[in-house]
Scaffold this motif. Sequence first.
Motif, PDB file in Angstrom:
ATOM      1  N   ASP A 171       0.812  -1.229   0.000  1.00 50.67           N
ATOM      2  CA  ASP A 171       0.000   0.000   0.000  1.00 50.67           C
ATOM      3  C   ASP A 171       0.841   1.273   0.000  1.00 50.67           C
ATOM      4  O   ASP A 171       0.436   2.288  -0.532  1.00 50.67           O
ATOM      5  N   GLU A 172       2.016   1.195   0.662  1.00 58.71           N
ATOM      6  CA  GLU A 172       2.795   2.436   0.824  1.00 58.71           C
ATOM      7  C   GLU A 172       4.161   2.356   0.164  1.00 58.71           C
ATOM      8  O   GLU A 172       4.933   3.304   0.246  1.00 58.71           O
ATOM      9  N   GLY A 173       4.507   1.206  -0.376  1.00 52.79           N
ATOM     10  CA  GLY A 173       5.862   1.030  -0.910  1.00 52.79           C
ATOM     11  C   GLY A 173       6.893   1.079   0.203  1.00 52.79           C
ATOM     12  O   GLY A 173       8.051   1.447  -0.016  1.00 52.79           O
ATOM     13  N   ALA A 174       6.463   0.707   1.428  1.00 48.47           N
ATOM     14  CA  ALA A 174       7.373   0.820   2.590  1.00 48.47           C
ATOM     15  C   ALA A 174       8.516  -0.175   2.503  1.00 48.47           C
ATOM     16  O   ALA A 174       8.439  -1.189   1.809  1.00 48.47           O
ATOM     17  N   ASP A 175       9.574   0.153   3.220  1.00 46.99           N
ATOM     18  CA  ASP A 175      10.787  -0.662   3.211  1.00 46.99           C
ATOM     19  C   ASP A 175      10.631  -1.840   4.187  1.00 46.99           C
ATOM     20  O   ASP A 175      10.203  -1.662   5.333  1.00 46.99           O
ATOM     21  N   PHE A 176      11.024  -3.024   3.741  1.00 45.04           N
ATOM     22  CA  PHE A 176      10.862  -4.264   4.514  1.00 45.04           C
ATOM     23  C   PHE A 176      11.428  -4.127   5.937  1.00 45.04           C
ATOM     24  O   PHE A 176      10.728  -4.387   6.924  1.00 45.04           O
ATOM     25  N   ILE A 228       8.999 -14.483   3.393  1.00 47.12           N
ATOM     26  CA  ILE A 228       8.695 -13.337   2.517  1.00 47.12           C
ATOM     27  C   ILE A 228       9.934 -12.494   2.210  1.00 47.12           C
ATOM     28  O   ILE A 228       9.829 -11.453   1.572  1.00 47.12           O
ATOM     29  N   GLY A 229      11.106 -12.969   2.670  1.00 49.22           N
ATOM     30  CA  GLY A 229      12.337 -12.168   2.529  1.00 49.22           C
ATOM     31  C   GLY A 229      12.677 -11.821   1.092  1.00 49.22           C
ATOM     32  O   GLY A 229      13.304 -10.796   0.831  1.00 49.22           O
ATOM     33  N   ALA A 230      12.280 -12.671   0.134  1.00 45.05           N
ATOM     34  CA  ALA A 230      12.679 -12.412  -1.264  1.00 45.05           C
ATOM     35  C   ALA A 230      11.617 -11.635  -2.038  1.00 45.05           C
ATOM     36  O   ALA A 230      11.789 -11.369  -3.231  1.00 45.05           O
ATOM     37  N   ILE A 231      10.524 -11.256  -1.376  1.00 41.70           N
ATOM     38  CA  ILE A 231       9.474 -10.513  -2.102  1.00 41.70           C
ATOM     39  C   ILE A 231       9.966  -9.091  -2.370  1.00 41.70           C
ATOM     40  O   ILE A 231      10.330  -8.359  -1.453  1.00 41.70           O
ATOM     41  N   SER A 232       9.973  -8.730  -3.644  1.00 43.15           N
ATOM     42  CA  SER A 232      10.490  -7.406  -4.005  1.00 43.15           C
ATOM     43  C   SER A 232       9.355  -6.476  -4.422  1.00 43.15           C
ATOM     44  O   SER A 232       8.250  -6.933  -4.759  1.00 43.15           O
ATOM     45  N   ALA A 233       9.686  -5.192  -4.431  1.00 43.49           N
ATOM     46  CA  ALA A 233       8.703  -4.189  -4.876  1.00 43.49           C
ATOM     47  C   ALA A 233       8.268  -4.494  -6.302  1.00 43.49           C
ATOM     48  O   ALA A 233       7.101  -4.296  -6.673  1.00 43.49           O
ATOM     49  N   LEU A 234       9.193  -5.016  -7.110  1.00 42.75           N
ATOM     50  CA  LEU A 234       8.898  -5.328  -8.513  1.00 42.75           C
ATOM     51  C   LEU A 234       7.812  -6.414  -8.600  1.00 42.75           C
ATOM     52  O   LEU A 234       6.863  -6.304  -9.378  1.00 42.75           O
ATOM     53  N   ASP A 235       7.942  -7.455  -7.771  1.00 48.24           N
ATOM     54  CA  ASP A 235       6.942  -8.538  -7.801  1.00 48.24           C
ATOM     55  C   ASP A 235       5.577  -8.038  -7.306  1.00 48.24           C
ATOM     56  O   ASP A 235       4.537  -8.439  -7.844  1.00 48.24           O
ATOM     57  N   ILE A 236       5.613  -7.172  -6.301  1.00 45.94           N
ATOM     58  CA  ILE A 236       4.348  -6.620  -5.787  1.00 45.94           C
ATOM     59  C   ILE A 236       3.655  -5.819  -6.892  1.00 45.94           C
ATOM     60  O   ILE A 236       2.446  -5.916  -7.101  1.00 45.94           O
ATOM     61  N   GLN A 237       4.480  -5.061  -7.636  1.00 41.14           N
ATOM     62  CA  GLN A 237       3.933  -4.234  -8.717  1.00 41.14           C
ATOM     63  C   GLN A 237       3.363  -5.105  -9.849  1.00 41.14           C
ATOM     64  O   GLN A 237       2.260  -4.859 -10.335  1.00 41.14           O
ATOM     65  N   ILE A 246      -0.081 -10.240  -3.002  1.00 40.44           N
ATOM     66  CA  ILE A 246       0.790 -11.289  -2.449  1.00 40.44           C
ATOM     67  C   ILE A 246       0.558 -11.404  -0.942  1.00 40.44           C
ATOM     68  O   ILE A 246       0.611 -10.415  -0.213  1.00 40.44           O
ATOM     69  N   LYS A 247       0.283 -12.622  -0.495  1.00 37.84           N
ATOM     70  CA  LYS A 247       0.093 -12.918   0.930  1.00 37.84           C
ATOM     71  C   LYS A 247       0.975 -14.101   1.303  1.00 37.84           C
ATOM     72  O   LYS A 247       1.210 -14.984   0.462  1.00 37.84           O
TER      73      LYS A 247
END
Length: 436
Positions: A171-176, A228-237, A246-247
């Motif tokens: 939702d916010e593009g927040a940092d992991f 979830i460590g490998a989930i990137s902003a790119l994959d979310i997008q 992604i859940k």
Amino acid sequence: MKQIKAALLGFGTVGTGVVKAFADNADLLRQRLDAEVVLTRIATRDIERSRGVEVAPGVLTQDVDSILVDPDIDLVIELMGGYEPARTYILKAIAHGKDVVTANKALLALHGPEIFEAARKAGVDVFYEAAVAGAIPVITAIRENLGVNRFQSVFGILNGTCNYILTRMTDEGADFAEVLEDAQTQGYAEADPTFDVEGIDAAHKLSVLISLCFGTPVDFDQIYTEGIGAISALDIQFAREFGYKIKLLAICKEDGGRIEARVHPTMLPQGHPLSDVDGVFNAVRIMGDFSGPIMLSGRGAGMEATAGAVMGDVMAAVRNRHRDASGRSPACGYRSDAIRSLDIKPMDEIQSHYYLRFMARDQPGVLGQIAGILGGEGIGIARMIQTERHVENTVPVVILTHDTCEANIRAALAQIDALDVVGEPSRLIRIEASLD
Ligand code: NDP
Ligand code: HSE
């Protein structure tokens, strides 16, 4: 009025919530119970540090053993966490005829059968509603209300910390790392947060649910677990562009006498009730042959939500003890002579739809090479995009597959990752298109 004496082991996030509940809602406890329940002792390591709640003099102690052998104490509430000494303390409390309430899913996932068997032999209760999905009463629902059902599947968003992190990243593009720190401050994360982010905590909870639903002990190491460590902003997008969210999903399906048991990041269609479960909320979707689909959701972590579930167990234990009915219901939901051994289906055999992302050199023929390998493994492509978003010298190539077998996907990815034109290792996220 009969008095039931309780003692608490662990005065951290949840323990503090329990002390607060005893104090703040004492009137409700009196109105709803036929017996008076009193918190007489609290054991913790540091008895000097203030926890922001009032404790009467003489209640705090570092001497756990004095509680476990005290014949006046009827009920032990274990909220220390971890495997040892929690296991030893619980077994000792049971051996001394005390009922036990715990929120310790890590312990139950590995040592549940031993603890439940000890409780059965001693004729005492072990309640653990708070161990799975925080405030959601899913344990009682499965064990009591849904007990007549043959269960077909259980899907769960079972880790509040991961759901909180993924929601804020989406939702916010927040940092992991920043969001994880925030989850720790709010008391959502485990003492060791790698249990949360690596999916281990969700797998502990899934293991507890599988035992309850199917009456089978689970070899914890056989639950496929990916965090979830490998989930990137790119994959979310990309997920958003394809209509998914992604859940971290815990999945259990009964399949011809075997159990599929896995925890991993999963793309769920936007608008599906589970994909709308955000923040620290958890949800469990259960399919029973009589009940049909049931979905429960609520806060999955945090002081009050978890303490509320612990207190529900305390009240159940008090009611049973008051009527000398402790141990009337088997802790794992099945009689000990009905417990059976079901195999876990190997991960290679599961069927799923897949999101695959390759970082490939932007040159003619690359897509053909990738598609050719997938075709060679019998994998059908449902959708494919290649964008102009350059990352160093590569561009993302994203493919969604039709329903296929994990072994074929693994074989294809091994070949694709060996291509000169492919940069970093390919990324795979499973898609659950339907939850039936
Ligand atoms: P915390 O780490 O906040 O608290 C643990 C407490 O146990 C601390 O007070 C600590 O003492 C005490 N403790 C640890 N080891 C010992 C020991 N050997 N002897 C005496 N006391 C000890 O954990 P949480 O409250 O967050 O979690 C407690 C349990 O509840 C865990 O099993 C966790 O998985 C589970 N749970 C937590 C949820 C949450 O949202 N936090 C939700 C659902 C379940 P001291 O403070 O003195 O060092
Ligand atoms: N660390 C756990 C979570 C606590 O985040 O879900 C609740 O079990």
